[in-house]
Design an enzyme around this catalytic site. Structure first.
Site: not given
Ligand code: CO
Length: 191
Positions: A24, A26, A28, A80, A83
């Site tokens: 992803c 993202d 993080r 994850h 998400c």
């Molecule tokens: Co995500």
């Protein structure tokens, strides 16, 4: 650099990662930090909600280069929990253009409606994050590049992992697939 003055000269000379990470976007969930590998060890493709779309030339080009040129041995699809893309796909409101991308997640919802039905919102959210990984593993395995690599006898494994941003635990979803036969056993014949 003081500790390893040869680091950059060494890095600049070769690119031979054994791993392709599909994760992803993202912030993080950075690939190298999560699997604790230094620069040079993992080829990375990331997009919102780690989706492998059959006609996404960006992702397909990454797969082709990774498999045919770099000859990676492992492809990791890592989702994850928590998400934002998955959450947005579950919501009954518009988020703009991104909703068109997230249709792929709503397709996963529809495909697994029987498993998701009746669950509490939190459980449904977590399960959908997991089901999405499994679905994208299947999509990776169904690409011509992976099929051709297997047919040519390449040692290539496709893995499905999920990362928990609440505690840093990375879980292998017991979905390692190393051949077309295994893919059929796991997902049925309709591949
Ligand atoms: Co995500």
């Amino acid at each position: 650099m003081k500790n390893d003055p040869e680091f950059f000269p060494r890095l600049s000379k070769q690119h031979a990662p054994e791993y392709l990470w599909i994760g992803c976007a993202d912030s993080r969930v950075p690939a190298n930090q999560i699997i604790n590998l230094p620069p040079g060890e993992v080829f990375v493709h990331r997009n919102i909600a780690n989706v492998v779309v059959h006609t996404d030339l960006n992702c397909l080009s990454v797969l082709q280069y990774a498999i045919e040129i770099l000859k990676v041995k492992h492809i990791i699809v890592c989702g994850h929990y928590g998400c934002g893309g998955i959450k947005a796909a579950m919501e009954n409101r518009q988020h703009g253009l991104i909703d068109n991308w997230l249709r792929h997640i709503t397709d996963v919802c529809r495909l697994h409606a029987d498993k998701l039905e009746g669950l509490e919102e939190d459980k449904k959210y977590d399960l959908l994050c997991e089901l999405n990984v499994m679905e994208q593993v299947r999509n990776v395995c169904s690409t011509t590049m992976v099929k051709n690599a297997w047919q040519a006898g390449a040692e290539l494994s496709v893995h499905g992992w999920i990362y928990n941003i609440k505690n840093g635990i990375l879980r292998d979803m017991d979905s390692c697939i190393t051949s077309e036969k295994q893919l059929e056993e796991k997902y049925g014949n309709s591949v």
